[in-house]
Design a protein around this motif. Structure first.
Motif, short mmCIF file in Angstrom:
data_model
loop_
_atom_site.label_atom_id
_atom_site.label_comp_id
_atom_site.label_asym_id
_atom_site.label_seq_id
_atom_site.Cartn_x
_atom_site.Cartn_y
_atom_site.Cartn_z
N GLN A 198 -12.18 2.07 -5.32
CA GLN A 198 -11.93 1.12 -5.89
C GLN A 198 -12.97 0.86 -7.06
O GLN A 198 -14.09 -0.16 -6.93
N THR A 247 -3.03 4.60 -7.77
CA THR A 247 -4.55 4.55 -6.99
C THR A 247 -4.80 3.07 -7.08
O THR A 247 -5.39 2.66 -6.14
N LEU A 252 -5.72 8.82 3.67
CA LEU A 252 -6.22 7.77 2.81
C LEU A 252 -6.85 6.61 3.73
O LEU A 252 -6.05 5.67 4.04
N ASN A 260 -9.80 3.98 5.18
CA ASN A 260 -10.37 2.73 4.71
C ASN A 260 -11.71 3.17 3.53
O ASN A 260 -11.92 2.68 2.56
N THR A 288 -5.16 1.25 -3.31
CA THR A 288 -6.55 0.94 -2.73
C THR A 288 -6.78 -0.49 -2.52
O THR A 288 -7.68 -1.18 -2.24
N GLN A 304 -4.76 -1.08 4.90
CA GLN A 304 -4.20 0.14 5.43
C GLN A 304 -3.14 0.15 6.46
O GLN A 304 -2.44 1.06 6.54
N ARG A 353 -10.12 4.66 0.38
CA ARG A 353 -9.81 3.48 -0.58
C ARG A 353 -11.09 2.67 -1.13
O ARG A 353 -11.12 2.39 -2.30
N VAL A 407 -3.72 10.76 -4.48
CA VAL A 407 -3.54 9.82 -3.62
C VAL A 407 -2.25 9.83 -2.90
O VAL A 407 -2.20 9.28 -1.71
#
Length: 525
Positions: A72, A309, A63, A65, A313, A317, A68, A54
């Protein structure tokens, strides 16, 4: 003798000033706990692997959206019943034969299939491979296919458990990353491989292509709270169009929610069976091999030890947050500082203003504008309640106070690291926003509060009022529309708290700006 008198007076004056300063400098009554900076990387090998990937994705801009959202997936425990699962994804040939067989049933005799039944892969056969996965199939069509052969689409949990097994593998094949199943630069070619072409990516019990080839439909998830839209359904597997950070997309625990009406050349399916499946399909074809997945209690999701992580997330962003600077390990950013438990009070600031050496400019920044006044806005009114945090100070004033106090202003990264803690919290107290925890502008009664033991806006290390009360100056400089600005961190008593109370919230403010919502605290090396 007359010349000695002025010298003696000057020496006495200097000694008096030094005495006053020594009594003030360092704020001997300061309450500043020592705080470790940065998120702690786990000793758990799987969690550390995910965190490292990550961080690498963040540093390279991979990374996005979508990734992410895929990550999650907090760990949870689920119970499933025994089922059988197709070793291979449903092929183009079998799906087209199904459409020919089912169309008269669906249309009461017509040979023209309805739009929902059509496959986007029909007429788009890569290299003529009818034994490559059927793709471009809607969720409704995939559901109908499985039903007609005595099966169903797997749940998201079942598909993840089939991939990770009882031992919780990161990937269907194990915990080591293998790139071989994506040999082509062209995404369509990677999504149209024949089943089992890359046996090194099979599960230990022989299920093929759970991470590679096409992504796969599920029937839904028991964790409805993980869906941002109730009508969407999870799809599993690494999308072949994402070449960067593929080792994250391919994780068994990573999935994306999509609109069930979508049809994509990179999305297919396989079926699962609660009862022994038909060996011969209604259109006179063999089913193919299946594998039993034993019922029981399993864990699904990203391991909680992957703190980086979990934290990354959760943040937007565009937060302009260099998370790699917040990560604490033996390799990077391994230090701590003492941090004011409370924001600097008006009482402390009054002592600063009363120091003669402050007025002589001893603590001024070398770039400070000439004639700058350290007196805050509405100072006469503020002095009536000295226990409250000081506000209305410019950056120059906060910087001078920090020097006088024997410390410095924190960098924006340090401030965020203190607020997030080693656990990577979204708010100083945890990951869930609680209205009323911070002194914010959530309602019309928002106001400044004193720093005391009843405070709820507090980190696990005891640092208070990072989400609200007053926003705080840092020493981090940036440029905004050509002007030199400084980062101001945290929410305040006039701003709604759900966003501004987040540990990463900050804004850019010019150095000379004074506001009744901005104060500061000091850190000490």
């Amino acid at each position: 003798m007359s010349w000695r008198i002025p010298i003696v007076v000057l020496v006495l004056l200097i000694l008096a000033l030094l005495t006053v300063t020594l009594l003030n400098i360092g704020r001997t009554d300061i309450d500043a706990p020592r705080v470790s900076l940065g998120l702690e990387l786990s000793e758990n090998e799987s969690a550390r692997f995910i965190d490292d990937k990550v961080i690498a994705a963040l540093e390279t801009g991979a990374l996005n959206n979508e990734l992410r959202l895929r990550l999650q997936r907090p760990i949870r425990t689920v119970a499933i019943d025994t089922f059988r699962i197709d070793n291979c994804e449903v092929t183009q040939e079998n799906y087209e034969r199904f459409v020919q067989w089912y169309t008269p049933i669906a249309t009461s005799g017509s040979d023209v299939p309805p739009e929902w039944l059509r496959s986007e892969s029909t007429g788009h056969r890569t290299a003529g491979r009818l034994n490559s996965p059927a793709s471009g199939v809607s969720h409704r069509a995939a559901t109908r296919y499985c039903f007609e052969i005595g099966g169903r689409l797997p749940t998201s949990e079942e598909l993840e458990i089939a991939a990770r097994g009882a031992e919780g593998r990161l990937y269907p094949w194990g915990d080591d990353w293998r790139e071989s199943a994506w040999p082509y630069l062209e995404p369509d070619r990677n999504a149209q491989q024949t089943c089992g072409k890359f046996p090194e990516t099979d599960t230990p019990n022989g299920i093929h292509d759970l991470a590679n080839n096409v992504m796969e439909w599920t029937s839904g998830t028991s964790a409805r709270a993980l869906l941002t839209r109730s009508e969407y359904v999870p799809v599993h597997g690494a999308p072949t169009v994402r070449a960067r950070a593929r080792e994250l997309y391919a994780l068994s625990a990573a999935w994306l929610e999509v609109n069930p009406s979508i049809q994509s050349h990179h999305l297919g399916f396989r079926c699962v069976y609660d009862q022994p499946p038909f060996r011969i399909l209604p259109w006179d074809a063999f089913l193919g091999r299946t594998t039993t997945v034993r019922g029981g209690v399993y864990q699904v999701g990203i391991p909680p030890e992957a703190r980086v992580t979990y934290f990354v997330t959760k943040i937007p962003q565009d937060a302009e947050l260099p998370i790699q600077r917040l990560v604490r390990s033996t390799e990077q950013f391994a230090n701590s500082v003492r941090v004011d438990r409370c924001e600097v009070s008006r009482e402390d600031y009054a002592e600063f203003l009363n120091d003669p050496l402050v007025n002589m400019g001893l603590y001024r920044n070398t770039d400070e504008p000439s004639g700058h006044s350290y007196e805050p806005l509405y100072w006469d009114a503020q002095k009536e309640r000295l226990e409250y945090p000081v506000t209305g100070v410019s950056w120059w004033s906060a910087d001078a106070f920090a020097r006088w106090s024997g410390g410095r202003l924190p960098t924006a990264e340090e401030w965020r690291a203190v607020a997030a803690g080693p656990e990577g919290r979204l708010y100083p107290w945890g990951d869930i926003y609680e209205s009323g925890f911070a002194a914010s502008g959530d309602d019309e009664t928002g106001k400044l509060v004193v720093c005391d033991d009843e405070n709820i806006d507090e980190t696990t290390t005891g640092i208070r009022h990072l989400a609200g009360n007053v926003s705080e100056w840092t020493r981090s400089v940036t440029v905004d529309r050509g002007a030199i600005t400084m980062w101001v961190q945290g929410g305040n008593w006039m701003l709604p708290g759900v966003v501004t109370g987040q540990t990463i919230f900050g804004r850019k403010v010019t150095l000379n700006h004074r506001s009744e919502t901005i104060g500061f605290r000091v850190v000490y090396d």
